[in-house]
Design a protein around this motif. Structure first.
Motif, PDB file in Angstrom:
ATOM      1  N   HIS A  86      60.312  -9.603  31.400  1.00  0.00           N
ATOM      2  CA  HIS A  86      60.369 -10.382  32.658  1.00  0.00           C
ATOM      3  C   HIS A  86      60.021 -11.852  32.393  1.00  0.00           C
ATOM      4  CE1 HIS A  86      55.885 -10.535  33.186  1.00  0.00           C
ATOM      5  NE2 HIS A  86      55.950  -9.421  32.500  1.00  0.00           N
ATOM      6  N   ASP A 102      53.153 -13.527  28.604  1.00  0.00           N
ATOM      7  CA  ASP A 102      53.358 -12.293  29.376  1.00  0.00           C
ATOM      8  C   ASP A 102      54.786 -12.245  29.904  1.00  0.00           C
ATOM      9  OD1 ASP A 102      51.802 -10.983  32.443  1.00  0.00           O
ATOM     10  OD2 ASP A 102      53.341 -10.183  31.114  1.00  0.00           O
ATOM     11  N   GLY A 103      55.569 -11.291  29.421  1.00  0.00           N
ATOM     12  CA  GLY A 103      56.962 -11.142  29.847  1.00  0.00           C
ATOM     13  C   GLY A 103      57.894 -12.027  29.045  1.00  0.00           C
ATOM     14  N   GLU A 148      58.683  -8.607  38.030  1.00  0.00           N
ATOM     15  CA  GLU A 148      57.835  -7.584  37.416  1.00  0.00           C
ATOM     16  C   GLU A 148      56.428  -7.678  37.994  1.00  0.00           C
ATOM     17  OE1 GLU A 148      55.120  -7.887  35.344  1.00  0.00           O
ATOM     18  OE2 GLU A 148      54.992  -5.792  34.772  1.00  0.00           O
ATOM     19  N   GLU A 149      55.968  -8.906  38.220  1.00  0.00           N
ATOM     20  CA  GLU A 149      54.554  -9.070  38.591  1.00  0.00           C
ATOM     21  C   GLU A 149      54.257  -8.642  40.034  1.00  0.00           C
ATOM     22  OE1 GLU A 149      53.072 -10.710  34.918  1.00  0.00           O
ATOM     23  OE2 GLU A 149      52.334  -9.581  36.622  1.00  0.00           O
ATOM     24  N   HIS A 162      56.121  -7.003  23.930  1.00  0.00           N
ATOM     25  CA  HIS A 162      55.213  -7.548  24.954  1.00  0.00           C
ATOM     26  C   HIS A 162      53.838  -7.763  24.345  1.00  0.00           C
ATOM     27  CE1 HIS A 162      53.233  -8.073  28.846  1.00  0.00           C
ATOM     28  NE2 HIS A 162      54.391  -8.018  29.436  1.00  0.00           N
ATOM     29  N   GLN A 183      47.809  -7.653  25.964  1.00  0.00           N
ATOM     30  CA  GLN A 183      46.997  -8.037  27.130  1.00  0.00           C
ATOM     31  C   GLN A 183      45.660  -7.280  27.151  1.00  0.00           C
ATOM     32  OE1 GLN A 183      50.271  -7.059  30.020  1.00  0.00           O
ATOM     33  NE2 GLN A 183      50.028  -9.170  30.696  1.00  0.00           N
ATOM     34  N   HIS A 227      54.616  -2.411  33.196  1.00  0.00           N
ATOM     35  CA  HIS A 227      55.723  -3.146  32.567  1.00  0.00           C
ATOM     36  C   HIS A 227      57.061  -2.667  33.141  1.00  0.00           C
ATOM     37  CE1 HIS A 227      52.978  -4.736  29.580  1.00  0.00           C
ATOM     38  NE2 HIS A 227      52.495  -3.529  29.411  1.00  0.00           N
TER      39      HIS A 227
END
Ligand code: HGY
Ligand code: MN
Ligand code: MN
Length: 419
Positions: free
Chosen positions: A85, A96-97, A130-131, A195, A198, A363
Motif C-alpha cells: 500500500h 510502511d507499505g 490499507e491503513e 514489508h 514494524q 496487511h
C-alpha cells in the motif's frame, strides 16, 4: 547484459525512491498520505511514472488502486502479483507499505537487467486504503481486487465528514465499476508482499529478513460515552456524569484485559474525541477507538467480550450512555506454505538464517489471501518503530530484501509449469 547490482546498490536505489515518495504528502514537513487525498493522487503520478519507465502498462481501478502490469510473452500464462500500500498513517515513516511497491519495481527492473525472461505476467499493485485512517474501513482497496469489497463501505463517512462514495467520485473513480477491479484467481500464481516488520523481533534475533507465518486477526471498534456537560466550577463532583472520566476508567480496564490475554493479545485506545472540549466544562461526550488483536481468534474474541461487559458496568455505575460499534473484524490469516517456502529458500540462498514469525500488524495480504496464495517477507525495523517518522531500516537490509524478492521471482519462474 549488465553486471547484477549488489544488495547494497539495490538498497541504495530503493532508499532513493522511498525518499522521493515520502516527499509526496498532504502535510508539509511530515508524511501523511491518506486514501483519496490530493497527495495520493500526486503519488500516482510519481509511482505511475516509475512503472511506465520500467515498461509496465499503468491503470487505476475503481477504488484507486494503481496497477502496473507486464503481460506474459505468450498465451495461457499465469500472473504473479506484487506490491503493498502507498497510503500512510498521519505523521508516518517512509517505509510502511511503500517499501513493498518500491521493492517490486526495483526487483522487476533488476530481473530485466539480468536478462531473465519470466514465464508469467507480473502485476504490481499499489493499494490506497490499507491503513483505514481517513474512513472507518480497512483493506478496502485490496478487498476490491479479491471481490470481497463491501458495498456498505461506500456510505461510510470519514473523519473529515466526506462520504467514501463522494470521495471516490471526486478522485475520478466510478464506484459502479468496483466489481471490475476483481482479479480472476484461476490464473494467479500468488501475492508476494515485502514489508517492514514494524516490531522488534528481527532486530532482537539480529536478522535482516524473516518470513511471515500468519497475520494477527484484528477488531476495530468505535466506543462512545454520553454523560452531562456542565460548568467545571459549579457542578459538585458527586453530581457529575463526566464522560471523559468514565473513558479513563475504561482505558485502564482495556489495558488490564490486554495484559492478561494470550496469543500475543494487544488492546489499544488510540484516538479520543472529547465534547465539548473546553477546559472549564465537564466533558459531556467522548468518542474513542478500540483496537484489539491476537495471533489466534479465540483469545481476541474472549477479550472483546470481557471489555464490552466491563465497560457496560463502568458506564452504568457512572450514569453514562454507552455504545460500542464494530468497524473492522478480520480473522487471523495464515500465509501460504508454498510461497513461505519460496521466500525461505531465497533468504537461505543469501547465506542468512531464516526464521519465521507472525505479524501483529495487519496487511493487504490478509485480503489477498481470501482469494490467492499470499506470503510476506519482513525486513528488520530499527527498534521495532513504525507508524512514526523515526521508522527506519538500514538500506543494506532493504537491498537484501530486494535481492530475496528477485530470487523468489526466479525460483517461481523455474517451477512454473509450461502452458
Ligand atoms: O494497523 C495496522 O495493523 C496496519 O498498519 N494498517
Ligand atoms: Mn503496512
Ligand atoms: Mn501501517
Amino acid at each position: 547484459m549488465t553486471a547484477p547490482r549488489t544488495p547494497a546498490e539495490l538498497g541504495h536505489e530503493t532508499q532513493r525512491l522511498l525518499d522521493e515518495l515520502a516527499r509526496v504528502t498532504d502535510e508539509p514537513g511530515r508524511v501523511t498520505r491518506t486514501y483519496l487525498s490530493p497527495a495520493l493522487a500526486r503519488s500516482h503520478d510519481l509511482v505511475g511514472g516509475w512503472m511506465r519507465d520500467r515498461g509496465l502498462e499503468v491503470t487505476r481501478d475503481a477504488v484507486a488502486t494503481l496497477r502496473g502490469r507486464r503481460p506474459a510473452d505468450g498465451p495461457g500464462r499465469r500472473t504473479l502479483l506484487l506490491g503493498s500500500h502507498i497510503d500512510t498513517v498521519i505523521d508516518a515513516g517512509k517505509l510502511d507499505g511503500c517499501l513493498g511497491v518500491v521493492a517490486a519495481l526495483v526487483a522487476l527492473e533488476e530481473v530485466d537487467r539480468r536478462g531473465e525472461k519470466l514465464p508469467f505476467a507480473v502485476e504490481i499493485l499499489a493499494f490506497g486504503d490499507e491503513e483505514g485512517v481517513r474512513f472507518p474501513t480497512a483493506l478496502s482497496s485490496s478487498s476490491a481486487v479479491t471481490g470481497t469489497y463491501r458495498r456498505e463501505w461506500l456510505d461510510v463517512v470519514g473523519a473529515d465528514g466526506v462520504r467514501l462514495r463522494d470521495a471516490l467520485v471526486a478522485f475520478g473513480c466510478d464506484p459502479e465499476k468496483i466489481p471490475e477491479a476483481a482479479i480472476d484467481p484461476t490464473d494467479v500464481i500468488g501475492w508476494l508482499e515485502v514489508h517492514i516488520e514494524q516490531g522488534p523481533l528481527l532486530e532482537h534475533w539480529d536478522l535482516p529478513l524473516g518470513v511471515v507465518t500468519s497475520i494477527a486477526g484484528q477488531t476495530r471498534m468505535g466506543l462512545s460515552l454520553v454523560g452531562q456537560a456542565g460548568h467545571a466550577g459549579t457542578v459538585p463532583m458527586e453530581l457529575r456524569r463526566d464522560a471523559l472520566a468514565g473513558l479513563a476508567e475504561i482505558i485502564l480496564m482495556v489495558e488490564r484485559v490486554g495484559r492478561q490475554g494470550t496469543a500475543n493479545l494487544v488492546a489499544t485506545v488510540g484516538r479520543v474525541a472529547v465534547s465539548p472540549g473546553a477546559g472549564n466544562t465537564v466533558p459531556g461526550r467522548v468518542d474513542a477507538s478500540l483496537d484489539v488483536r491476537a495471533g489466534a481468534d479465540t483469545p481476541r474474541l474472549v477479550a472483546l467480550d470481557r471489555i464490552r461487559h466491563q465497560a457496560e458496568r463502568i458506564a452504568e455505575k457512572r450514569g453514562l450512555g454507552f455504545t460500542l460499534e464494530r468497524h473492522v473484524d478480520v480473522p487471523t490469516c495464515p500465509m501460504d506454505e508454498g510461497l513461505q517456502d519460496a521466500f525461505a529458500r531465497s533468504v537461505l540462498s543469501l547465506g542468512l538464517d531464516c526464521r519465521r514469525l507472525p505479524s501483529g500488524a495487519g496487511h493487504d495480504a490478509m485480503a489477498m489471501a481470501r482469494r490467492f496464495p499470499a506470503a510476506m517477507l519482513f525486513v528488520r525495523s530499527k527498534a521495532g518503530i513504525s507508524h512514526n517518522p523515526a521508522e527506519w531500516t538500514d538500506p543494506d537490509d532493504l537491498g537484501l530484501a530486494v535481492e530475496a524478492l528477485i530470487r523468489t521471482i526466479l525460483d517461481l519462474a523455474a517451477r512454473e509449469p509450461q502452458p
